[in-house]
Design a protein around this motif. Structure first.
Motif, PDB file in Angstrom:
ATOM      1  N   ASN A  49       4.254 -35.243  25.930  1.00  0.00           N
ATOM      2  CA  ASN A  49       4.471 -34.042  25.773  1.00  0.00           C
ATOM      3  C   ASN A  49       5.919 -34.088  25.158  1.00  0.00           C
ATOM      4  O   ASN A  49       6.929 -34.370  25.658  1.00  0.00           O
ATOM      5  N   LYS A  50       6.065 -33.295  23.795  1.00  0.00           N
ATOM      6  CA  LYS A  50       7.096 -33.297  23.436  1.00  0.00           C
ATOM      7  C   LYS A  50       8.066 -32.421  23.773  1.00  0.00           C
ATOM      8  O   LYS A  50       9.324 -32.604  23.867  1.00  0.00           O
ATOM      9  N   GLU A  51       7.707 -31.333  24.453  1.00  0.00           N
ATOM     10  CA  GLU A  51       8.563 -30.322  24.996  1.00  0.00           C
ATOM     11  C   GLU A  51       9.548 -30.644  26.105  1.00  0.00           C
ATOM     12  O   GLU A  51      10.579 -30.297  26.351  1.00  0.00           O
ATOM     13  N   ASP A  52       8.595 -31.201  26.944  1.00  0.00           N
ATOM     14  CA  ASP A  52       9.654 -31.888  28.139  1.00  0.00           C
ATOM     15  C   ASP A  52       9.853 -33.443  28.455  1.00  0.00           C
ATOM     16  O   ASP A  52      10.466 -33.899  29.302  1.00  0.00           O
ATOM     17  N   ASN A  53       9.092 -34.036  27.506  1.00  0.00           N
ATOM     18  CA  ASN A  53       9.277 -35.721  27.242  1.00  0.00           C
ATOM     19  C   ASN A  53       8.720 -36.307  28.592  1.00  0.00           C
ATOM     20  O   ASN A  53       8.812 -37.685  28.607  1.00  0.00           O
ATOM     21  N   HIS A  54       7.641 -35.566  29.087  1.00  0.00           N
ATOM     22  CA  HIS A  54       6.939 -36.239  30.368  1.00  0.00           C
ATOM     23  C   HIS A  54       5.716 -36.623  29.823  1.00  0.00           C
ATOM     24  O   HIS A  54       5.216 -36.240  28.829  1.00  0.00           O
ATOM     25  N   VAL A  55       5.126 -37.845  30.454  1.00  0.00           N
ATOM     26  CA  VAL A  55       4.078 -38.356  30.165  1.00  0.00           C
ATOM     27  C   VAL A  55       2.832 -37.790  31.279  1.00  0.00           C
ATOM     28  O   VAL A  55       3.183 -37.866  32.313  1.00  0.00           O
ATOM     29  N   TYR A  56       1.802 -37.233  30.879  1.00  0.00           N
ATOM     30  CA  TYR A  56       0.741 -36.937  31.633  1.00  0.00           C
ATOM     31  C   TYR A  56      -0.514 -37.607  31.550  1.00  0.00           C
ATOM     32  O   TYR A  56      -0.897 -37.813  30.343  1.00  0.00           O
ATOM     33  N   MET A  57      -0.902 -38.071  32.618  1.00  0.00           N
ATOM     34  CA  MET A  57      -2.049 -38.821  32.786  1.00  0.00           C
ATOM     35  C   MET A  57      -3.391 -38.166  33.645  1.00  0.00           C
ATOM     36  O   MET A  57      -3.050 -37.789  34.466  1.00  0.00           O
ATOM     37  N   THR A  58      -4.383 -38.165  32.696  1.00  0.00           N
ATOM     38  CA  THR A  58      -5.697 -37.571  33.391  1.00  0.00           C
ATOM     39  C   THR A  58      -6.830 -38.528  33.601  1.00  0.00           C
ATOM     40  O   THR A  58      -6.999 -39.259  32.697  1.00  0.00           O
ATOM     41  N   GLY A  59      -7.622 -38.744  34.890  1.00  0.00           N
ATOM     42  CA  GLY A  59      -8.528 -39.350  34.984  1.00  0.00           C
ATOM     43  C   GLY A  59      -9.079 -39.047  36.377  1.00  0.00           C
ATOM     44  O   GLY A  59      -8.742 -38.246  37.226  1.00  0.00           O
TER      45      GLY A  59
END
Length: 282
Positions: free
Chosen positions: A260-270
């Motif tokens: 995510n560009k806004e908060d620089n966090h990486v989000y993983m879905t599975g």
């Protein structure tokens, strides 16, 4: 004197671990247990052991400790964290669909997608990737750029990304088992990685997805690696091979990753799945 310990085996796209509720069972030597129980011929069979506990700080709900198949303790595992979310909710240990999980790599937030009483998938906020951790990567000048390591007289180009645990992502057309078994252990133990490293071998597909295979630190080739998928997506974006979202296809299945560009966090879905439960004497 041995004790009878209840366990649950689960997997996240093939990355399988043994889960134990440490509020019910006190495992005095989890390193030894991880080695014995992970043995696929003489034990339960797994990529390692995960201990689930209650957090003693107000900022978190539960805790996880994870031990690789060789007994070494890891900081974090994305696939295991998704399994923990499913375990906690479906076993009635929490009614929350947003769970704060304390790991050795900090607090990770698990957001559950629930249908009825079943957790269908989990999105994990994996936090910000770190590109210049000198405790994990000795080349402090890299900072997200591809760097070169010489292994077996061959120059290997890769990108260091820390998702709490260290990763080195290599983009290559050669994803054969022979190649991974040859270069994986040498790279894992290279002096450039003071804490050793997880090694990802990745290839951009025609449809824009990424095919990735992993040599996990302390476990060897595994079916999948959640933090590795995150690191691969970040490395692909940094090297302008993809944008900020990617589908990572591994031996055990797919994960959706968004940096995510806004908060620089990486989000993983599975997803996450139960395999079986039982008791073992240890």
């Amino acid at each position: 004197m041995t004790q009878e310990i209840g366990f649950t085996k689960m997997h996240g796209i093939g990355n399988d671990y043994i889960y134990v509720d440490s509020t019910l069972y006190n495992i005095k030597n989890p390193e030894k247990a991880a080695i014995a129980w992970s043995d696929r011929h003489k034990g339960i069979g797994s990529d390692g052991l995960v201990l689930i506990g209650k957090a003693d700080i107000p900022e978190a709900d539960f805790t996880m400790r994870i031990f690789n198949a060789d007994g070494s303790e890891a900081m974090m595992c994305g696939n295991a964290s998704r399994c923990i979310g499913k375990y906690l909710f479906e076993k009635g240990l929490t009614k929350k669909t947003s769970i704060r999980l304390l790991t050795a790599a900090g607090i990770k937030v698990l957001n559950l997608t629930v249908e009825g009483k079943v957790v269908k998938n989990v999105t994990v906020d994996m936090g910000e990737p770190v590109l210049d951790n000198e405790r994990q990567f000795a080349n402090t000048d890299a900072n997200g750029k591809e760097t070169t390591l010489k292994i077996s007289e061959k120059n290997i180009f890769g990108t260091f990304v820390s998702m709490g645990n260290p990763h080195f992502v290599i983009f290559t057309d050669d994803l054969t088992t022979d190649s991974i078994e040859h270069y994986g252990p040498q790279l894992e133990h290279d002096s450039m990685f003071p804490e050793r490293a997880n090694i990802e071998f990745a290839k951009i597909q025609e449809d824009g997805s990424i095919r990735m295979r992993v040599w996990e630190r302390g476990s060897g080739i595994t079916m999948a690696c959640g933090t590795g998928a995150c690191a691969t997506a970040v490395a692909a974006c940094l090297t302008k091979r993809t944008g900020r979202t990617a589908t990572i296809s591994m031996d055990g299945g797919e994960l959706q990753i968004c940096w995510n560009k806004e908060d620089n966090h990486v989000y993983m879905t599975g997803g996450a799945e139960f395999v079986f439960e039982g008791y073992i004497h240890f």
